[in-house]
Design an enzyme around this catalytic site. Structure first.
Site, PDB file in Angstrom:
ATOM      1  N   ARG A  61      37.362  27.830  33.541  1.00 35.89           N
ATOM      2  CA  ARG A  61      36.575  28.955  32.927  1.00 35.89           C
ATOM      3  C   ARG A  61      35.336  29.015  34.050  1.00 35.89           C
ATOM      4  O   ARG A  61      34.569  29.929  34.124  1.00 35.89           O
ATOM      5  CB  ARG A  61      35.894  28.873  31.578  1.00 35.89           C
ATOM      6  CG  ARG A  61      35.185  30.245  31.019  1.00 35.89           C
ATOM      7  CD  ARG A  61      34.312  29.904  30.140  1.00 35.89           C
ATOM      8  NE  ARG A  61      33.716  31.153  29.387  1.00 35.89           N
ATOM      9  CZ  ARG A  61      32.910  31.003  28.591  1.00 35.89           C
ATOM     10  NH1 ARG A  61      32.047  30.051  28.308  1.00 35.89           N
ATOM     11  NH2 ARG A  61      32.662  32.352  28.006  1.00 35.89           N
ATOM     12  N   SER A  62      35.119  28.032  34.787  1.00 38.35           N
ATOM     13  CA  SER A  62      34.141  27.997  35.842  1.00 38.35           C
ATOM     14  C   SER A  62      34.473  28.757  37.178  1.00 38.35           C
ATOM     15  O   SER A  62      35.081  28.732  37.784  1.00 38.35           O
ATOM     16  CB  SER A  62      33.673  26.490  36.303  1.00 38.35           C
ATOM     17  OG  SER A  62      33.068  26.537  37.322  1.00 38.35           O
ATOM     18  N   PRO A  63      33.278  29.931  37.356  1.00 38.55           N
ATOM     19  CA  PRO A  63      33.459  30.820  38.491  1.00 38.55           C
ATOM     20  C   PRO A  63      33.264  29.769  39.652  1.00 38.55           C
ATOM     21  O   PRO A  63      34.222  29.959  40.907  1.00 38.55           O
ATOM     22  CB  PRO A  63      32.510  31.790  38.337  1.00 38.55           C
ATOM     23  CG  PRO A  63      31.434  31.154  37.390  1.00 38.55           C
ATOM     24  CD  PRO A  63      32.117  30.344  36.293  1.00 38.55           C
ATOM     25  N   SER A 121      34.339  26.695  40.121  1.00 36.32           N
ATOM     26  CA  SER A 121      35.521  25.775  40.395  1.00 36.32           C
ATOM     27  C   SER A 121      36.339  26.713  41.017  1.00 36.32           C
ATOM     28  O   SER A 121      37.021  26.273  42.199  1.00 36.32           O
ATOM     29  CB  SER A 121      35.942  25.530  38.919  1.00 36.32           C
ATOM     30  OG  SER A 121      35.227  24.251  38.368  1.00 36.32           O
TER      31      SER A 121
END
EC number: 5.99.1.4
Length: 216
Positions: free
Chosen positions: A12-14, A16
Site C-alpha cells: 500500500r505504500s507509495p 515502497s
C-alpha cells in the site's frame, strides 16, 4: 563477496513502489542480494494509526509521492481499489481486509521461493502505474506474475491450503522490521543498520561500498 540487504515493503505504500526502480537498478549494477520482505501496511500493523496522526499526514503523502514520481519519471496513480479497505472520511479500517491479505501473502510466497523482488516489482506496477482501471479484476495480476516467472493460481492455491505458513513469514518480517530500528516502509536494512525511504538508496550504496560492495 556478495553483500545482502533486506527491504521491508508494503503493497500500500507509495514510497515502497517508488523505491523499486532504483532497487532493481542497484541489484543489477552491484554485487548485492536484495531480500524483499513484505509486511502489512501501517493501517493494519498499528490499529488506529491514521486517527492519531496529524490530518495533514495523508494529504502530504499524496502530494509528495506524486511529485517524486514525476521527477523520477515513474508511472504513478494511487491503486484502484485501495489495497486497504478504509473509510477515508472517518479513517476507520475494516476488520475484513481481502486485498492486502492476499497481496502480502503472495509476497511472502515469493519470498519463500527466493524471488520476492522480481515478483513484487511486477505486481506493484499493476497496482500503481495507472495502466489498468481496476487491478483486482480480470487477469492483470496473473499476467504480471507470469511475466516474473510465477503461476498466480498455484500460489493462491498454496496460500489457501496453508495460510498460517505465510502469515508466519509475514510475522517474522514484521518482527525483524521492528528490531531494525524503524517502523516505516520502505526500510532497507544492511548489517542491522536501517535506511528508511526511497531517497536513501544512494546512502545505502555508500555504506555498502565502505563494506566492500563491488560493481558487477
Amino acid at each position: 563477496m556478495t553483500l545482502s540487504v533486506d527491504l521491508f515493503f508494503s503493497f500500500r505504500s507509495p514510497y515502497s513502489y517508488l523505491a523499486l526502480p532504483k532497487t532493481m537498478q542497484m541489484a543489477a549494477d552491484y554485487d548485492v542480494t536484495v531480500n524483499l520482505r513484505p509486511v502489512y501496511p501501517i493501517a493494519v500493523r498499528i490499529p488506529g494509526f491514521f486517527k492519531r496522526a496529524n490530518p495533514q499526514f495523508a494529504r502530504y503523502v499524496v502530494l509528495d509521492s506524486s511529485r517524486v514520481a514525476q521527477r523520477e519519471n515513474i508511472p504513478f496513480r494511487f491503486p484502484r481499489p485501495d489495497p486497504i479497505v478504509q473509510d477515508m472520511t472517518t479513517l476507520d479500517v475494516a476488520e475484513h481486509q481481502p486485498y492486502i491479505h492476499r497481496l502480502t501473502r503472495l509476497g511472502a510466497a515469493a519470498q519463500a521461493d527466493g524471488r520476492s523482488l522480481p515478483f513484487t516489482r511486477a505486481i506493484s506496477r499493476v497496482l500503481w502505474d495507472g495502466s489498468v482501471a481496476s487491478w483486482n479484476e480480470g487477469d492483470h495480476l496473473a499476467r504480471a506474475a507470469a511475466e516474473a516467472g510465477f503461476d498466480l493460481a498455484a500460489m493462491d492455491a498454496a496460500i489457501t491450503a496453508d495460510p498460517d505458513r505465510y502469515e508466519q513469514i509475514i510475522a517474522g518480517n514484521e518482527q525483524a522490521h521492528a528490531a531494525s530500528g524503524h517502523w516505516g516502509v520502505p526500510t532497507f536494512v544492511f548489517e542491522n543498520e536501517p535506511f528508511f525511504g526511497q531517497d536513501r538508496i544512494d546512502l545505502l550504496i555508500w555504506r555498502m561500498e565502505g563494506k566492500g560492495l563491488k560493481r558487477r
